[in-house]
Design a protein around this motif. Structure first.
Motif, short mmCIF file in Angstrom:
data_model
loop_
_atom_site.label_atom_id
_atom_site.label_comp_id
_atom_site.label_asym_id
_atom_site.label_seq_id
_atom_site.Cartn_x
_atom_site.Cartn_y
_atom_site.Cartn_z
N LYS A 9 0.80 -1.22 0.00
CA LYS A 9 0.00 0.00 0.00
C LYS A 9 0.83 1.27 0.00
O LYS A 9 0.34 2.35 0.34
CB LYS A 9 -0.98 0.03 1.18
N LYS A 26 2.25 7.25 1.62
CA LYS A 26 1.27 6.36 2.26
C LYS A 26 -0.11 7.02 2.24
O LYS A 26 -0.22 8.21 2.42
CB LYS A 26 1.66 6.09 3.71
N HIS A 28 -3.06 4.96 0.48
CA HIS A 28 -3.98 3.99 -0.12
C HIS A 28 -4.32 2.91 0.90
O HIS A 28 -3.51 2.57 1.77
CB HIS A 28 -3.37 3.36 -1.37
N LYS A 29 -5.51 2.35 0.77
CA LYS A 29 -5.98 1.32 1.69
C LYS A 29 -5.90 -0.08 1.11
O LYS A 29 -6.31 -1.05 1.74
CB LYS A 29 -7.42 1.62 2.11
N ASP A 30 -5.36 -0.20 -0.12
CA ASP A 30 -5.20 -1.49 -0.77
C ASP A 30 -3.99 -1.39 -1.70
O ASP A 30 -3.37 -0.32 -1.80
CB ASP A 30 -6.47 -1.87 -1.54
N SER A 48 -5.28 2.36 -7.41
CA SER A 48 -5.23 1.37 -6.34
C SER A 48 -6.43 0.43 -6.33
O SER A 48 -7.50 0.73 -6.87
CB SER A 48 -5.15 2.09 -5.00
N ASP A 50 -8.06 0.03 -3.82
CA ASP A 50 -9.05 0.64 -2.91
C ASP A 50 -10.07 1.49 -3.67
O ASP A 50 -10.84 2.22 -3.08
CB ASP A 50 -8.37 1.45 -1.81
#
Length: 87
Positions: A9, A26, A28-30, A48, A50
């Motif tokens: 991520k 940093k 993104h969640k995926d 991403s 996400d």
């Protein structure tokens, strides 16, 4: 500079000559599936899993904007003009 995208991520910005990691982005969640550099603008766009696209300032590591609306992972990005980042 070289940018790398990862399943951890993060995006890492590397100095080609020294091999040093200059910045870790940093937010993104995926996983991050795609990157696009804007020459001479200190900007990078990331796609991403996400479901978002983010625009980053490479020097500060700050996410400038998050684009939302996809119902699934964003796998690839392309841009027609550097002018988009002047908005």
């Amino acid at each position: 500079l070289i940018g790398s995208a990862s399943e951890d991520k993060t995006i890492r910005i590397w100095d080609v000559d020294t091999g040093e990691c200059l910045q870790v982005l940093k937010g993104h969640k995926d996983f991050i599936s795609s990157l696009y550099f804007f020459r001479n603008l200190d900007r990078i766009i990331s796609a991403s899993g996400d479901k978002t696209i983010k625009i980053w300032n490479i020097k500060t590591g700050v996410c400038i904007s998050t684009l939302e609306g996809h119902s699934g992972a964003v796998r690839y990005i392309d841009v027609t003009s550097d002018e988009i980042l002047y908005l």
